[in-house]
Design an enzyme around this catalytic site. Structure first.
Site, PDB file in Angstrom:
ATOM      1  N   PRO A 111       0.830  -1.214   0.000  1.00 42.80           N
ATOM      2  CA  PRO A 111       0.000   0.000   0.000  1.00 42.80           C
ATOM      3  C   PRO A 111       0.858   1.254   0.000  1.00 42.80           C
ATOM      4  O   PRO A 111       1.889   1.326   0.688  1.00 42.80           O
ATOM      5  CB  PRO A 111      -0.789  -0.125   1.304  1.00 42.80           C
ATOM      6  CG  PRO A 111      -0.866  -1.588   1.558  1.00 42.80           C
ATOM      7  CD  PRO A 111       0.433  -2.151   1.048  1.00 42.80           C
ATOM      8  N   CYS A 112       0.440   2.241  -0.775  1.00 46.74           N
ATOM      9  CA  CYS A 112       1.319   3.378  -1.056  1.00 46.74           C
ATOM     10  C   CYS A 112       1.075   4.590  -0.170  1.00 46.74           C
ATOM     11  O   CYS A 112       1.795   5.574  -0.267  1.00 46.74           O
ATOM     12  CB  CYS A 112       1.168   3.788  -2.521  1.00 46.74           C
ATOM     13  SG  CYS A 112      -0.506   4.336  -2.930  1.00 46.74           S
ATOM     14  N   GLN A 113       0.065   4.531   0.719  1.00 46.92           N
ATOM     15  CA  GLN A 113      -0.279   5.734   1.467  1.00 46.92           C
ATOM     16  C   GLN A 113       0.904   6.280   2.283  1.00 46.92           C
ATOM     17  O   GLN A 113       1.075   7.481   2.420  1.00 46.92           O
ATOM     18  CB  GLN A 113      -1.452   5.462   2.421  1.00 46.92           C
ATOM     19  CG  GLN A 113      -2.768   5.208   1.700  1.00 46.92           C
ATOM     20  CD  GLN A 113      -2.967   3.743   1.373  1.00 46.92           C
ATOM     21  OE1 GLN A 113      -2.021   2.971   1.271  1.00 46.92           O
ATOM     22  NE2 GLN A 113      -4.218   3.351   1.183  1.00 46.92           N
TER      23      GLN A 113
END
Length: 404
Positions: A111-113
């Site tokens: 996940p890139c958050q």
């Protein structure tokens, strides 16, 4: 060649690889709705191969339930989708669930958050304490476990600058330690025929004894526009929905070329627009008018005072964005699940934000792709996805290497 898709989301990467003949052994994903989307897509592929696509069509037209659909699918197909968060506590069980030792390629990206520039700017600690910073170490455990010939690690460009570059340096160092050569580039989905400016870091690692180098991807000059992408979709207003319906036109050359709609596909689903309040609709209309006249986006501080409700007039002024109907879209992100202000439809007469189907098309998902389970979940999955068209062209280059 056997592939595992980690942090699989709605399956954009694996869809592209499947189109090029790769065998997707497992999708590992923590989000329940995304896992149902993956199971539904696996059902589509199985039924298509069996010449029984009418069963799938009965499901997306709501003539049978999801349980009834899955009842037609062999258990080993559905078990490809592993609904689990990857952690030290779960990883051994995930290995057992995969149950396949001969893995050639691993694809996916954590996940890139925690790496995104927007996420860092809004977090007082700049995401330093976010455990998602270190999910790449779980990815490396899969590499150590299966020893694939090659892996593809995808993420936002912000990963390059996270913690002043230390995160990305650590990722590369740790991947090299387990015996892989590495290279990466920032690739734009629009260079692959996707009607969207979407820059992502694509890192490829390959075993040191393999003769491989980072592919040279030929850039495609986009000759199409968003208006042409939406050409056959019925015009609807804010709050209106076509969950199951018909197209307003036959397809066009673009839709066929980018594999969004086959000539024989005649079922329109999930053309669903969220309902906006009157103030937002006034703002949308105002923004589209300015865009059409001046080809520029309106800053929040430029709006008529009666429509301004936020006190912050110094930052995050790009709260409202019109999608360029005469060009390609700006980047679709998961925030579209929260509101549509960044994705205002270019047609002032429709005066609304994008529908689920329009967002899916911008990401190059075909119209026969069905997103579970509700509009919000669908938007989030679409915004997080790798465009299948881009993934397919990457897969083609990988296949080319190994066939040679």
């Amino acid at each position: 060649m056997n592939v595992i898709d980690l942090f699989a989301g709605a399956g954009g990467l694996s869809e592209g690889f499947k189109r090029q003949g790769f065998n997707i052994v497992s999708h590992v994903e923590m989000d329940k709705s995304a896992c149902l989307t993956l199971k539904t897509r696996e059902s589509y592929h199985y039924l298509k191969d069996q010449g029984k696509l009418d069963i799938y069509k009965k499901y997306i037209t709501k003539k049978i339930t999801r349980e009834e659909l899955y009842g037609f699918i062999p258990e080993d197909i559905l078990k490809k989708v592993i609904n689990e968060s990857i952690s030290d506590e779960t990883i051994e069980d995930i290995f057992k669930s995969i149950g396949h030792e001969d893995i050639d390629i691993i694809i996916g990206g954590p996940p890139c958050q925690a790496y995104s520039l927007v996420g860092r700017s809004r977090d007082p600690n700049r995401m330093k304490n976010d455990p998602r910073n270190y999910l790449y170490r779980q990815y490396i455990k899969f590499i150590e476990r299966y020893n694939p010939k090659l892996f593809i690690f995808e993420n936002v460009t912000g990963i390059l600058s996270a913690q002043k570059g230390r995160i990305f340096k650590n990722i590369k160092d740790e991947m090299k330690k387990v015996g892989y050569n590495l290279d990466y580039e920032i690739l734009n989905a629009s260079d692959f025929g996707v009607l969207q400016n979407r820059k992502r870091v694509i890192l490829i690692g390959w075993k040191e004894d393999i003769d491989f180098s980072y592919p040279n991807f030929k850039k495609i000059e986009t000759r199409w526009t968003i208006n042409e992408l939406f050409y056959d979709l019925p015009k609807i207003q804010s709050g209106e929905s076509i969950e199951v319906g018909e197209y307003s036109n036959k397809g066009n050359e673009l839709l066929s070329e980018i594999k969004v709609r086959d000539a024989d596909w005649d079922i329109l689903t999930q053309h669903t627009a969220r309902r906006n309040n009157e103030r937002d609709l006034n703002i949308y209309r105002y923004c589209v008018e300015i865009w059409n006249k001046e080809r520029r986006r309106v800053g929040y501080d430029e709006l008529p005072e009666k429509w301004i409700t936020h006190n912050n007039l110094k930052s995050f002024l790009d709260r409202f964005k019109v999608v360029d109907g005469l060009g390609v879209s700006h980047t679709l992100v998961a925030h579209i699940s929260k509101d549509g202000h960044h994705y205002i439809h270019p047609d002032i007469n429709q005066n609304r934000s994008l529908t689920v189907r329009e967002a899916a098309r911008i990401q190059s998902f075909p119209d026969d792709y069905y997103f579970e389970t509700c509009r919000t979940d669908a938007f989030r999955q679409i915004g997080n996805a790798v465009p299948p068209l881009m993934a397919e062209k990457i897969a083609y280059k990988i296949k080319e290497t190994f066939i040679e």
